[in-house]
Scaffold this motif. Structure first.
Motif, PDB file in Angstrom:
ATOM      1  N   TRP A   1       6.488  22.641 -17.690  1.00  0.00           N
ATOM      2  CA  TRP A   1       6.925  23.079 -16.822  1.00  0.00           C
ATOM      3  C   TRP A   1       7.137  23.539 -15.316  1.00  0.00           C
ATOM      4  O   TRP A   1       7.832  24.447 -15.167  1.00  0.00           O
ATOM      5  CB  TRP A   1       5.099  23.038 -16.383  1.00  0.00           C
TER       6      TRP A   1
ATOM      7  N   TRP B   1       0.059  31.118 -13.949  1.00  0.00           N
ATOM      8  CA  TRP B   1       0.813  30.222 -13.218  1.00  0.00           C
ATOM      9  C   TRP B   1       1.369  30.727 -12.059  1.00  0.00           C
ATOM     10  O   TRP B   1       0.400  29.851 -11.497  1.00  0.00           O
ATOM     11  CB  TRP B   1       2.353  30.572 -14.247  1.00  0.00           C
TER      12      TRP B   1
ATOM     13  N   MET C   1       6.102  34.203  -9.158  1.00  0.00           N
ATOM     14  CA  MET C   1       5.762  33.120 -10.446  1.00  0.00           C
ATOM     15  C   MET C   1       6.157  34.277 -11.500  1.00  0.00           C
ATOM     16  O   MET C   1       5.467  35.015 -11.935  1.00  0.00           O
ATOM     17  CB  MET C   1       5.185  32.433 -10.592  1.00  0.00           C
ATOM     18  N   PRO C   2       7.082  34.129 -12.684  1.00  0.00           N
ATOM     19  CA  PRO C   2       6.795  34.884 -14.175  1.00  0.00           C
ATOM     20  C   PRO C   2       6.049  34.711 -14.862  1.00  0.00           C
ATOM     21  O   PRO C   2       4.715  33.513 -14.386  1.00  0.00           O
ATOM     22  CB  PRO C   2       8.032  33.560 -15.188  1.00  0.00           C
ATOM     23  N   ASP C   3       5.459  35.862 -15.166  1.00  0.00           N
ATOM     24  CA  ASP C   3       4.244  35.479 -16.652  1.00  0.00           C
ATOM     25  C   ASP C   3       4.575  34.570 -17.538  1.00  0.00           C
ATOM     26  O   ASP C   3       5.608  34.219 -18.165  1.00  0.00           O
ATOM     27  CB  ASP C   3       4.319  36.888 -17.285  1.00  0.00           C
ATOM     28  N   ALA C   4       2.879  34.271 -18.306  1.00  0.00           N
ATOM     29  CA  ALA C   4       3.021  32.513 -19.159  1.00  0.00           C
ATOM     30  C   ALA C   4       3.021  33.920 -20.173  1.00  0.00           C
ATOM     31  O   ALA C   4       2.911  35.253 -20.337  1.00  0.00           O
ATOM     32  CB  ALA C   4       1.823  32.243 -17.946  1.00  0.00           C
ATOM     33  N   ARG C   5       3.222  32.593 -21.173  1.00  0.00           N
ATOM     34  CA  ARG C   5       2.929  33.880 -22.490  1.00  0.00           C
ATOM     35  C   ARG C   5       2.073  33.584 -22.744  1.00  0.00           C
ATOM     36  O   ARG C   5       1.758  33.282 -22.530  1.00  0.00           O
ATOM     37  CB  ARG C   5       4.067  32.397 -22.992  1.00  0.00           C
TER      38      ARG C   5
ATOM     39  N   ARG D   1      10.766  24.263 -16.271  1.00  0.00           N
ATOM     40  CA  ARG D   1      11.180  25.410 -16.770  1.00  0.00           C
ATOM     41  C   ARG D   1      10.886  26.504 -15.814  1.00  0.00           C
ATOM     42  O   ARG D   1      11.639  28.062 -16.542  1.00  0.00           O
ATOM     43  CB  ARG D   1      10.488  25.221 -18.710  1.00  0.00           C
ATOM     44  N   VAL D   2       9.589  26.682 -15.295  1.00  0.00           N
ATOM     45  CA  VAL D   2       9.747  27.419 -14.182  1.00  0.00           C
ATOM     46  C   VAL D   2       8.999  27.057 -12.880  1.00  0.00           C
ATOM     47  O   VAL D   2       9.904  27.869 -11.985  1.00  0.00           O
ATOM     48  CB  VAL D   2       7.933  27.718 -14.925  1.00  0.00           C
ATOM     49  N   TRP D   3       8.500  26.157 -12.198  1.00  0.00           N
ATOM     50  CA  TRP D   3       9.188  25.881 -11.260  1.00  0.00           C
ATOM     51  C   TRP D   3      10.421  25.339 -10.619  1.00  0.00           C
ATOM     52  O   TRP D   3      10.469  26.694  -9.560  1.00  0.00           O
ATOM     53  CB  TRP D   3       8.099  24.634 -11.008  1.00  0.00           C
TER      54      TRP D   3
ATOM     55  N   THR E   1      12.288  28.828  -9.867  1.00  0.00           N
ATOM     56  CA  THR E   1      11.329  30.115  -9.226  1.00  0.00           C
ATOM     57  C   THR E   1      11.825  30.316  -8.067  1.00  0.00           C
ATOM     58  O   THR E   1      12.045  30.899  -7.109  1.00  0.00           O
ATOM     59  CB  THR E   1      10.149  30.416  -9.510  1.00  0.00           C
TER      60      THR E   1
END
Length: 247
Positions: free
Chosen positions: A134, A38, A27-31, A137-139, A142
């Motif tokens: 999310w 995340w 999981m990438p770092d959140a802003r 953009r993220v899940w 990944t």
């Protein structure tokens, strides 16, 4: 009269413990000032079995990190681009999920430090995070990057449910934890995993995850897709765990 078309039922993706640990680690770092947001979101989904909308609607005042539990009292869902705050769809959905991992709770406590009671744990102040955005953009990037094609966030709930039922052997307790109004629903989906019963579920989950992290660290970097099943309720393979407990 034209009959409606029936959609083919999606096969349940059966995540295994190493798959879950790889997802959490990737999981990438959140802003912003809470970069672990995340990772904590995914890890809490694994440990609690909560639905995406329940986690999006989780406010700080419903999270008891000292008691290692959370209350499901509200949901936050994005419908046609609009955020809707509501309650679980049944009385059974209003519940307390306890026995959360102690280390996770320590990190969640640090995450919510300085936040107000009505702030959303994974949102921005009093604004919940948008799960659909999310997810795209993220899940999705990944899990696709790990080669875990087709894995949904909701599959973390299936992972938790099958593992919890297997470790406890208690369908009523599992149904209550998941927010199912009728334990027969839980048995229909997950009943075939009842081949083991344990008592200390929190310790069992911790041991299971520790072993999975060791497996991930020792594995070759080439990712493998998780197994899939055409039968709803495919389960976590805990054969190795049971052998260690019996040994």
């Amino acid at each position: 009269m034209t009959k409606p078309k029936l959609r083919a039922k999606r096969g349940t993706v059966v995540l295994q413990p190493p798959d879950v640990e790889r997802i959490i680690a990737a999981m990438p770092d959140a802003r912003g000032s809470r970069p672990d947001r995340w990772r904590l979101l995914v890890e809490l989904a694994v440990e609690s079995g909560c639905r995406a909308g329940e986690l999006a609607g989780l406010r700080v005042r419903y999270l008891d990190t000292t008691g290692r539990r959370l209350k499901v009292e509200a949901t936050a869902q994005e419908v046609n681009g609009e955020m809707r705050i509501g309650t679980p769809k049944s009385k059974a959905g209003l519940r307390t999920v306890d026995g959360l991992n102690a280390d996770l709770c320590r990190r969640l406590a640090a995450h919510v430090e300085g936040m107000r009671p009505d702030d959303y744990v994974f949102g921005d102040g009093d604004t919940p995070y948008r799960h659909n955005a999310w997810n795209n953009r993220v899940w999705r990037p990944t899990v696709d990057g790990l080669g875990l094609l087709g894995v949904r966030f909701h599959d973390l709930r299936h992972y938790h449910a099958s593992a919890y039922l297997l470790l406890t052997g208690d369908a009523v307790r599992t149904a209550k934890r998941l927010g199912h109004a009728d334990p027969s629903v839980t048995l229909k989906v997950y009943g075939h995993v009842l081949d083991h019963q344990g008592s200390d579920v929190s310790a069992a989950f911790a041991e299971l995850r520790a072993t999975a992290r060791q497996q991930v660290a020792a594995a070759t970097p080439a990712p493998l897709q998780p197994a899939s099943s055409t039968t709803a309720g495919g389960v976590v393979d805990l054969a190795a765990y049971r052998r260690r407990r019996a040994g």
